[in-house]
Scaffold this motif. Structure first.
Motif, PDB file in Angstrom:
ATOM      1  N   THR A  38       0.800  -1.198  -0.003  1.00  0.00           N
ATOM      2  CA  THR A  38       0.099  -0.072  -0.024  1.00  0.00           C
ATOM      3  C   THR A  38       0.763   1.282   0.177  1.00  0.00           C
ATOM      4  O   THR A  38       0.324   2.414  -0.108  1.00  0.00           O
ATOM      5  N   LYS A  39       2.276   1.028   0.279  1.00  0.00           N
ATOM      6  CA  LYS A  39       2.899   2.509   0.419  1.00  0.00           C
ATOM      7  C   LYS A  39       4.077   2.354  -0.592  1.00  0.00           C
ATOM      8  O   LYS A  39       5.021   3.189  -0.511  1.00  0.00           O
ATOM      9  N   ALA A  40       3.870   1.620  -1.953  1.00  0.00           N
ATOM     10  CA  ALA A  40       5.109   1.504  -2.964  1.00  0.00           C
ATOM     11  C   ALA A  40       5.223   3.200  -3.446  1.00  0.00           C
ATOM     12  O   ALA A  40       6.342   3.354  -3.961  1.00  0.00           O
ATOM     13  N   ALA A  41       4.251   3.748  -3.389  1.00  0.00           N
ATOM     14  CA  ALA A  41       4.387   5.131  -4.080  1.00  0.00           C
ATOM     15  C   ALA A  41       5.527   5.810  -3.319  1.00  0.00           C
ATOM     16  O   ALA A  41       6.001   6.997  -3.718  1.00  0.00           O
ATOM     17  N   GLU A  42       5.674   5.530  -2.086  1.00  0.00           N
ATOM     18  CA  GLU A  42       6.449   6.495  -0.996  1.00  0.00           C
ATOM     19  C   GLU A  42       8.265   6.204  -1.435  1.00  0.00           C
ATOM     20  O   GLU A  42       8.849   7.014  -0.957  1.00  0.00           O
ATOM     21  N   ASP A  69       8.604   5.709  -4.916  1.00  0.00           N
ATOM     22  CA  ASP A  69       8.385   5.642  -6.217  1.00  0.00           C
ATOM     23  C   ASP A  69       8.447   4.159  -6.905  1.00  0.00           C
ATOM     24  O   ASP A  69       8.580   4.005  -8.096  1.00  0.00           O
ATOM     25  N   GLY A  70       7.713   3.471  -6.245  1.00  0.00           N
ATOM     26  CA  GLY A  70       7.539   2.040  -6.686  1.00  0.00           C
ATOM     27  C   GLY A  70       8.718   1.223  -7.180  1.00  0.00           C
ATOM     28  O   GLY A  70       8.568   0.325  -7.992  1.00  0.00           O
ATOM     29  N   LYS A  71      10.019   1.633  -6.357  1.00  0.00           N
ATOM     30  CA  LYS A  71      11.064   0.811  -6.770  1.00  0.00           C
ATOM     31  C   LYS A  71      11.932   0.391  -5.663  1.00  0.00           C
ATOM     32  O   LYS A  71      11.921   0.747  -4.686  1.00  0.00           O
ATOM     33  N   VAL A  72      12.607  -0.689  -5.890  1.00  0.00           N
ATOM     34  CA  VAL A  72      13.519  -1.281  -5.071  1.00  0.00           C
ATOM     35  C   VAL A  72      14.876  -1.291  -5.778  1.00  0.00           C
ATOM     36  O   VAL A  72      15.039  -1.896  -6.945  1.00  0.00           O
ATOM     37  N   SER A 102      15.019 -11.324  -4.308  1.00  0.00           N
ATOM     38  CA  SER A 102      14.085 -10.197  -4.461  1.00  0.00           C
ATOM     39  C   SER A 102      13.020 -10.260  -5.296  1.00  0.00           C
ATOM     40  O   SER A 102      11.948  -9.863  -5.207  1.00  0.00           O
ATOM     41  N   GLU A 103      13.444 -10.877  -6.612  1.00  0.00           N
ATOM     42  CA  GLU A 103      12.342 -11.179  -7.687  1.00  0.00           C
ATOM     43  C   GLU A 103      11.195 -11.951  -6.947  1.00  0.00           C
ATOM     44  O   GLU A 103      10.184 -11.943  -7.049  1.00  0.00           O
ATOM     45  N   ALA A 104      11.971 -13.234  -6.286  1.00  0.00           N
ATOM     46  CA  ALA A 104      10.756 -14.032  -5.623  1.00  0.00           C
ATOM     47  C   ALA A 104      10.086 -13.469  -4.486  1.00  0.00           C
ATOM     48  O   ALA A 104       8.852 -13.563  -4.589  1.00  0.00           O
ATOM     49  N   ALA A 105      10.762 -12.423  -3.959  1.00  0.00           N
ATOM     50  CA  ALA A 105       9.816 -11.712  -2.674  1.00  0.00           C
ATOM     51  C   ALA A 105       8.781 -10.815  -3.486  1.00  0.00           C
ATOM     52  O   ALA A 105       7.440 -10.772  -2.841  1.00  0.00           O
ATOM     53  N   ILE A 106       9.055 -10.134  -4.536  1.00  0.00           N
ATOM     54  CA  ILE A 106       8.123  -9.357  -5.233  1.00  0.00           C
ATOM     55  C   ILE A 106       6.876 -10.136  -5.680  1.00  0.00           C
ATOM     56  O   ILE A 106       5.567  -9.649  -5.426  1.00  0.00           O
ATOM     57  N   LYS A 107       6.981 -11.408  -6.066  1.00  0.00           N
ATOM     58  CA  LYS A 107       6.184 -12.199  -6.602  1.00  0.00           C
ATOM     59  C   LYS A 107       5.174 -12.966  -5.148  1.00  0.00           C
ATOM     60  O   LYS A 107       4.044 -12.980  -5.114  1.00  0.00           O
ATOM     61  N   ALA A 108       5.954 -13.178  -4.157  1.00  0.00           N
ATOM     62  CA  ALA A 108       5.503 -13.914  -3.180  1.00  0.00           C
ATOM     63  C   ALA A 108       4.561 -12.867  -2.259  1.00  0.00           C
ATOM     64  O   ALA A 108       3.240 -13.364  -1.636  1.00  0.00           O
ATOM     65  N   TYR A 109       4.828 -11.688  -2.215  1.00  0.00           N
ATOM     66  CA  TYR A 109       4.185 -10.617  -1.655  1.00  0.00           C
ATOM     67  C   TYR A 109       3.017  -9.849  -2.463  1.00  0.00           C
ATOM     68  O   TYR A 109       2.280  -9.053  -2.008  1.00  0.00           O
ATOM     69  N   GLY A 110       3.198  -9.878  -3.643  1.00  0.00           N
ATOM     70  CA  GLY A 110       2.262  -9.642  -4.454  1.00  0.00           C
ATOM     71  C   GLY A 110       2.534  -7.995  -4.597  1.00  0.00           C
ATOM     72  O   GLY A 110       1.496  -7.223  -4.630  1.00  0.00           O
ATOM     73  N   LEU A 111       3.533  -7.512  -4.839  1.00  0.00           N
ATOM     74  CA  LEU A 111       4.083  -6.105  -4.793  1.00  0.00           C
ATOM     75  C   LEU A 111       4.070  -5.391  -6.122  1.00  0.00           C
ATOM     76  O   LEU A 111       4.531  -5.977  -6.880  1.00  0.00           O
ATOM     77  N   PRO A 112       3.582  -4.173  -5.873  1.00  0.00           N
ATOM     78  CA  PRO A 112       3.442  -3.310  -7.207  1.00  0.00           C
ATOM     79  C   PRO A 112       4.671  -2.456  -7.246  1.00  0.00           C
ATOM     80  O   PRO A 112       4.897  -1.240  -7.246  1.00  0.00           O
ATOM     81  N   VAL A 113       5.955  -3.152  -7.325  1.00  0.00           N
ATOM     82  CA  VAL A 113       6.997  -2.350  -7.226  1.00  0.00           C
ATOM     83  C   VAL A 113       8.141  -3.115  -8.427  1.00  0.00           C
ATOM     84  O   VAL A 113       7.863  -4.220  -8.826  1.00  0.00           O
ATOM     85  N   LYS A 114       9.048  -2.187  -8.854  1.00  0.00           N
ATOM     86  CA  LYS A 114      10.029  -2.684  -9.981  1.00  0.00           C
ATOM     87  C   LYS A 114      11.506  -2.905  -9.292  1.00  0.00           C
ATOM     88  O   LYS A 114      11.734  -1.835  -8.730  1.00  0.00           O
ATOM     89  N   LEU A 115      11.897  -3.878  -9.546  1.00  0.00           N
ATOM     90  CA  LEU A 115      13.511  -4.273  -9.043  1.00  0.00           C
ATOM     91  C   LEU A 115      14.441  -3.570 -10.080  1.00  0.00           C
ATOM     92  O   LEU A 115      14.222  -4.059 -11.204  1.00  0.00           O
ATOM     93  N   LEU A 116      15.087  -2.711  -9.653  1.00  0.00           N
ATOM     94  CA  LEU A 116      15.979  -1.910 -10.706  1.00  0.00           C
ATOM     95  C   LEU A 116      17.487  -2.518 -10.601  1.00  0.00           C
ATOM     96  O   LEU A 116      18.097  -2.710  -9.372  1.00  0.00           O
ATOM     97  N   ASP A 117      17.951  -3.361 -11.486  1.00  0.00           N
ATOM     98  CA  ASP A 117      19.362  -3.845 -11.412  1.00  0.00           C
ATOM     99  C   ASP A 117      20.453  -2.683 -11.715  1.00  0.00           C
ATOM    100  O   ASP A 117      20.127  -1.651 -12.172  1.00  0.00           O
ATOM    101  N   GLY A 118      21.689  -2.995 -11.129  1.00  0.00           N
ATOM    102  CA  GLY A 118      22.925  -2.017 -11.220  1.00  0.00           C
ATOM    103  C   GLY A 118      24.026  -2.638 -10.859  1.00  0.00           C
ATOM    104  O   GLY A 118      24.505  -3.654 -11.407  1.00  0.00           O
ATOM    105  N   SER A 119      24.490  -2.046  -9.866  1.00  0.00           N
ATOM    106  CA  SER A 119      25.903  -2.446  -8.995  1.00  0.00           C
ATOM    107  C   SER A 119      25.783  -2.191  -7.599  1.00  0.00           C
ATOM    108  O   SER A 119      25.166  -1.454  -7.202  1.00  0.00           O
ATOM    109  N   ASP A 120      26.548  -2.790  -6.950  1.00  0.00           N
ATOM    110  CA  ASP A 120      26.787  -2.352  -5.583  1.00  0.00           C
ATOM    111  C   ASP A 120      26.997  -0.796  -5.333  1.00  0.00           C
ATOM    112  O   ASP A 120      26.536  -0.333  -4.347  1.00  0.00           O
TER     113      ASP A 120
END
Length: 278
Positions: free
Chosen positions: A126-130, A132-135, A148-166
Motif C-alpha cells: 500500500t505504500k510503494a508510491a513512497e 517511487d515503486g522501486k527497489v 528479491s524477484e521471488a519476494a515481489i511475487k510472493a508478496y504481490g508487490l507493485p514495485v519494480k526491481l532495478l538492477d545495477g551494481s553495489d
C-alpha cells in the motif's frame, strides 16, 4: 559479450605459467562485493606472509563457483549460504569442497533508512508510491536479486526491481539519505553501509530471504593434499561482521586502497592472524 568470448577471457585470467604451477601460487576467486574484497585481501596478505604468491581473481558469482569446481581457482572465501548462492552449491557441491563458514550472522534482505515509516515488506503493498515503486538492486546475477524477484511475487508487490551494481545502489542510498527521502535497497550484512548509515531491514514474515546466512570458504578438490598448509589456514580463517564492516567503510574513503586497509587490520589484529598461520 558472447559466451565464447567470456570463456576466453576467463581462461586467460586464470592461466598459469609453469613457475606458478610449481606449488607456491594460490589462486583466490572472489566476487567484487565489498565484503569479499575485504576478506580476500586480508587472506591474500596472510598467505603472502607464509611465502605464497597469491593471485586474487575477480569474477561474477557463477564464474567464481565454476572456477573452484574446475580447479582453475584454488579457493574462495566469498560463498554465501544457504540461500544467496545455494543454487550454485547444489549444482557443484560434488566437484568442490565446502570448508565452512568464515563469517557467521550474515543476512540478506531489503533495507530502508532507520527513520522510514516502512517496517515490513508487506507495507509496500500500500505504500510503494513512497519509494517511487522501486527497489534499488545490484548486479542481476546476484543471489539477493533472484530472491528479491521471488519476494515481489510472493508478496504481490507493485514495485519494480532495478538492477545495477553495489556502487550504484549505495550511491542511490546516499543521495536519498542526503535528501531525507525514503528508499528501499537490496542489502546484506556485512556491508559498509550499515557502519556508515542508520538503516533497518524490512521484516520478512514470509521468510522469502531465509534466516541467518553465513559466508563460506570453498576449496578445489585435492587442495588438502596438494597444499596442506594453505588448506589449514583456510580452515582457521574467520572474520567478525563488525571487523569487516569497519574495513569496508575505510575502503569507501577517497583514495583508500584495499590492500592497505587490509594490512592495517592485520597489524591491529596480529594475534588473530598468527592463530590462522600456526
Amino acid at each position: 559479450m558472447r559466451a565464447s568470448t567470456v570463456g576466453v577471457v576467463l581462461c586467460l585470467a586464470l592461466a598459469q605459467t609453469p613457475a606458478e604451477a610449481a606449488g607456491k601460487q594460490v589462486r583466490l576467486a572472489y566476487v567484487e562485493w565489498a565484503d569479499a574484497v575485504v576478506a580476500t585481501n586480508i587472506l591474500k596478505l596472510a598467505l603472502e606472509e607464509k611465502g605464497y604468491e597469491v593471485k586474487a581473481i575477480p569474477l561474477a558469482a557463477a564464474a567464481m563457483w565454476q572456477a573452484v569446481a574446475t580447479g582453475d581457482a584454488d579457493a574462495s572465501v566469498a560463498a554465501w549460504l544457504p540461500v544467496t548462492q545455494g543454487a550454485y552449491y547444489e549444482k557443484l557441491k560434488n566437484r568442490l569442497e565446502l570448508i565452512g563458514p568464515n563469517v557467521t550472522g550474515a543476512k540478506i534482505g531489503w533495507a530502508v533508512p532507520a527513520t522510514s515509516p516502512l517496517n515490513s515488506i508487506e507495507d509496500l503493498k500500500t505504500k510503494a508510491a513512497e519509494v517511487d515503486g522501486k527497489v534499488i538492486g545490484i548486479d542481476p546475477g546476484a543471489g539477493v536479486m533472484k530472491t528479491s524477484e521471488a519476494a515481489i511475487k510472493a508478496y504481490g508487490l507493485p514495485v519494480k526491481l532495478l538492477d545495477g551494481s553495489d556502487a550504484t545502489m549505495t550511491s542511490a542510498l546516499k543521495d536519498a539519505i542526503r535528501r531525507k527521502q525514503d528508499i528501499v535497497v537490496t542489502a546484506w550484512t556485512p556491508h559498509w553501509m550499515f557502519a556508515r548509515y542508520q538503516l533497518k531491514y524490512l521484516a520478512d514474515p514470509k521468510q522469502v530471504f531465509g534466516g541467518e546466512e553465513s559466508v563460506n570458504t570453498l576449496a578445489r578438490k585435492g587442495l588438502k593434499e596438494d597444499m596442506p598448509e594453505v588448506y589449514g589456514i583456510l580452515q582457521k580463517f574467520k572474520l567478525g561482521i563488525k571487523d569487516e564492516e569497519a574495513v569496508m567503510a575505510e575502503n569507501e574513503e577517497k583514495g583508500a586502497k584495499p590492500a592497505e586497509t587490509a594490512a592495517k587490520w592485520i597489524a591491529a589484529n596480529r594475534a588473530t592472524v598468527d592463530g590462522w598461520l600456526k
